[in-house]
Design an enzyme around this catalytic site. Structure first.
Site, PDB file in Angstrom:
ATOM      1  N   ARG A   1       0.839  -1.212   0.000  1.00 41.42           N
ATOM      2  CA  ARG A   1       0.000   0.000   0.000  1.00 41.42           C
ATOM      3  C   ARG A   1       0.872   1.261   0.000  1.00 41.42           C
ATOM      4  O   ARG A   1       0.503   2.306  -0.536  1.00 41.42           O
ATOM      5  CB  ARG A   1      -0.965   0.005   1.202  1.00 41.42           C
ATOM      6  CG  ARG A   1      -1.815   1.279   1.291  1.00 41.42           C
ATOM      7  CD  ARG A   1      -3.085   1.085   2.113  1.00 41.42           C
ATOM      8  NE  ARG A   1      -2.844   0.429   3.378  1.00 41.42           N
ATOM      9  CZ  ARG A   1      -2.335   1.018   4.461  1.00 41.42           C
ATOM     10  NH1 ARG A   1      -2.019   2.296   4.440  1.00 41.42           N
ATOM     11  NH2 ARG A   1      -2.146   0.330   5.575  1.00 41.42           N
TER      12      ARG A   1
ATOM     13  N   TYR B   1     -15.921  15.662 -15.516  1.00 42.29           N
ATOM     14  CA  TYR B   1     -16.378  14.271 -15.389  1.00 42.29           C
ATOM     15  C   TYR B   1     -17.387  14.162 -14.231  1.00 42.29           C
ATOM     16  O   TYR B   1     -17.082  14.579 -13.100  1.00 42.29           O
ATOM     17  CB  TYR B   1     -15.155  13.388 -15.143  1.00 42.29           C
ATOM     18  CG  TYR B   1     -15.434  11.918 -15.039  1.00 42.29           C
ATOM     19  CD1 TYR B   1     -15.859  11.183 -16.147  1.00 42.29           C
ATOM     20  CD2 TYR B   1     -15.260  11.240 -13.841  1.00 42.29           C
ATOM     21  CE1 TYR B   1     -16.109   9.827 -16.055  1.00 42.29           C
ATOM     22  CE2 TYR B   1     -15.510   9.880 -13.745  1.00 42.29           C
ATOM     23  CZ  TYR B   1     -15.933   9.179 -14.851  1.00 42.29           C
ATOM     24  OH  TYR B   1     -16.182   7.835 -14.757  1.00 42.29           O
TER      25      TYR B   1
ATOM     26  N   ASP C   1      -7.197  17.523 -14.850  1.00 36.21           N
ATOM     27  CA  ASP C   1      -7.526  16.152 -15.261  1.00 36.21           C
ATOM     28  C   ASP C   1      -7.161  16.061 -16.746  1.00 36.21           C
ATOM     29  O   ASP C   1      -7.831  16.644 -17.592  1.00 36.21           O
ATOM     30  CB  ASP C   1      -9.025  15.875 -15.033  1.00 36.21           C
ATOM     31  CG  ASP C   1      -9.414  14.437 -15.390  1.00 36.21           C
ATOM     32  OD1 ASP C   1      -8.719  13.814 -16.225  1.00 36.21           O
ATOM     33  OD2 ASP C   1     -10.418  13.944 -14.853  1.00 36.21           O
TER      34      ASP C   1
ATOM     35  N   LYS D   1      -8.238   4.910 -19.504  1.00 39.09           N
ATOM     36  CA  LYS D   1      -8.524   5.404 -20.846  1.00 39.09           C
ATOM     37  C   LYS D   1      -7.268   5.310 -21.717  1.00 39.09           C
ATOM     38  O   LYS D   1      -6.777   4.232 -21.953  1.00 39.09           O
ATOM     39  CB  LYS D   1      -9.092   6.828 -20.756  1.00 39.09           C
ATOM     40  CG  LYS D   1     -10.109   7.022 -19.615  1.00 39.09           C
ATOM     41  CD  LYS D   1     -11.403   6.252 -19.788  1.00 39.09           C
ATOM     42  CE  LYS D   1     -12.267   6.184 -18.536  1.00 39.09           C
ATOM     43  NZ  LYS D   1     -12.581   7.436 -17.874  1.00 39.09           N
TER      44      LYS D   1
HETATM   45  C1  LIG Z   1     -13.086   7.891 -16.604  1.00 40.66           C
HETATM   46  C2  LIG Z   1     -12.687   9.220 -16.119  1.00 40.66           C
HETATM   47  C3  LIG Z   1     -12.404   9.453 -14.757  1.00 40.66           C
HETATM   48  C4  LIG Z   1     -12.565   8.401 -13.696  1.00 40.66           C
HETATM   49  O1  LIG Z   1     -11.687   7.347 -13.877  1.00 40.66           O
HETATM   50  P1  LIG Z   1     -11.981   5.829 -13.403  1.00 40.66           P
HETATM   51  O2  LIG Z   1     -10.741   5.131 -13.810  1.00 40.66           O
HETATM   52  O3  LIG Z   1     -13.212   5.369 -14.113  1.00 40.66           O
HETATM   53  O4  LIG Z   1     -12.184   5.874 -11.923  1.00 40.66           O
HETATM   54  C5  LIG Z   1     -11.987  10.726 -14.387  1.00 40.66           C
HETATM   55  N1  LIG Z   1     -11.868  11.719 -15.298  1.00 40.66           N
HETATM   56  C6  LIG Z   1     -12.155  11.528 -16.599  1.00 40.66           C
HETATM   57  C7  LIG Z   1     -12.013  12.663 -17.554  1.00 40.66           C
HETATM   58  C8  LIG Z   1     -12.572  10.282 -17.057  1.00 40.66           C
HETATM   59  O5  LIG Z   1     -12.865  10.113 -18.360  1.00 40.66           O
END
Ligand SMILES: *Cc1c(COP(=O)(O)O)cnc(C)c1O
Length: 399
Positions: free
Chosen positions: A58, A111, A183, A208
């Site tokens: 962790r 998001y 982000d 992604k």
């Molecule tokens: C999918 C996504 C998230 C969240 O990510 P997870 O891996 O699903 O927890 C945050 N920001 C954006 C822009 C996303 O597309």
């Protein structure tokens, strides 16, 4: 070999790899929860932080560390903090940077769960937030309050693919003494490096583009300074939103081809976008690579490419959207994005069908809005797929 000054494709392939005693060419999966101390003294030194080494997964693990080093180099930051999911990264950043009674300013089309986390959960601890259209820096300036501690921006953002000027955001954050977090999921570090434009922290859902194969969920945070790293890392460890070694191994495998995947997908995306723009069934297309996109020039300035996310509006509303969803054969009906396979989504009839039309419109989700994450297939096949699906739009629906 150090990849600190290497080109991006070299960094993608080699960063974070330090051969162990076996000479393994890929980073092995150190699937262990805990690490033996050589002596009581050694253990004490590790806990005091004065020695390189591992204690407990962790807190850190060699496979996870390799990924953290790789993405930190891609973003040009001090160090990375890998997390169980993108939301694990968002939670750690919010909780590390927002004290009781603090205020944050964020992108209105951020998001959804990143907004929900503040409004539904952190609000219980007195945290407040203003969500504004960050494409106009003036809106951000106006939203700043004396207790604003965090400016949290997503660019490009969903679903209208809005682009926010990161240099302008950094200037506003500096003037108000608050932290700028970006982000960077939609762009990936291959196309945009927010830390180089003045951001303090960048985070990703590696689910992604970074992993890119729709087979893992994960996240990562990269900080510009050591001080910021020391603020966020202990919080992540405390809440336990750490990545797992096997997950890190999968992402290390995926990230090596980030450059060639993104290059290929954006080549396909521009063809699909141009085709969509010429279709009578389509009211508008938002692809940042098209000159018709309102922030096309800004995107050109702060990104090195336009990526592969497209949204478009069908004239026929919900009916037309649902018909297209039921007839595409190559693109998969699914949420998520950034993989090698094309994914298509019609929020009004699928993910957001449970919302009232009014709240959908407030969130920028119009009836005919379709989101398309373009993969690396042949453009002509994706276009033929859309063409036959468009033919299924009911004639009663206005085209
Ligand atoms: C999918 C996504 C998230 C969240 O990510 P997870 O891996 O699903 O927890 C945050 N920001 C954006 C822009 C996303 O597309």
């Amino acid at each position: 070999m150090s990849t600190k000054k290497a080109g991006i494709h070299t960094t993608l392939v080699h960063a974070g790899h330090h051969p162990d005693h076996t000479g393994a060419v890929t980073v092995p999966i150190y699937q262990t929860s805990t690490f033996a101390f050589r002596s009581a003294q050694h253990g004490a030194e590790l806990f005091a932080g004065g020695n390189d080494g591992y204690i407990y997964t962790r807190l850190g693990n060699p496979t996870i560390h390799a990924l953290e080093e790789c993405v930190a180099q891609l973003e040009g930051g001090f160090a990375g903090i890998a997390t169980s999911s993108g939301m694990g990264a968002v939670s750690a950043v919010y909780m590390a940077l927002l004290d009781q009674g603090a205020h944050m300013v964020s992108t209105a089309s951020v998001y959804g769960p990143s907004r929900g986390l503040v409004e539904k959960h952190l609000s219980r601890f007195g945290v407040t937030a203003s969500f504004v259209d960050t494409t106009d820096p003036e809106n951000v300036r106006r939203a700043m309050q004396p207790n604003t501690r965090l400016l949290y921006v997503e660019t490009p953002s969903n679903p209208a693919m809005q682009v926010t000027d990161l240099r302008a955001m950094a200037e506003i954050a500096r003037a108000h003494g608050c932290v700028l977090v970006v982000d960077n999921t939609f762009a990936s570090p291959y196309l945009q490096q927010p830390l180089q434009l003045g951001a303090d922290v960048v985070l990703h859902s590696v689910t992604k583009f970074i992993n890119g194969h729709a087979d893992i969920v994960g996240g990562i945070i990269v900080t510009r300074t050591e001080e910021m790293y020391r603020r966020i890392r202990p919080l992540m460890v405390a809440i336990g939103s750490n990545m797992d070694p096997h997950q890190a191994y999968m992402v290390l495998r995926g990230v090596k081809t980030l450059g060639i995947r993104v290059e290929r997908a954006q080549q396909v995306a521009i063809e699909v976008a141009r085709w969509l723009e010429a279709r009578p069934e389509v009211a508008w297309v938002r692809y940042i690579g098209l000159p018709s996109h309102p922030q096309h020039e800004l995107a050109q300035r702060q990104m090195s490419g336009f990526g592969s996310m497209i949204s478009f509006e069908l004239h026929g509303g919900i009916e037309a959207g649902a018909a297209v969803m039921d007839h595409v054969q190559l693109a998969t009906l699914a949420v998520s994005l950034g993989g090698i396979e094309s994914l298509i989504e019609h929020p009004a009839s699928m993910t957001h069908a449970g919302m009232s039309r009014e709240s959908r419109l407030e969130a920028g989700i119009t009836d005919g809005l379709v989101r398309y994450s373009v993969g690396i297939e042949n453009a002509e096949d994706l276009i033929a797929d859309l063409e036959q699906a468009f033919a299924a739009i009911p004639v009663a629906a206005p085209r």
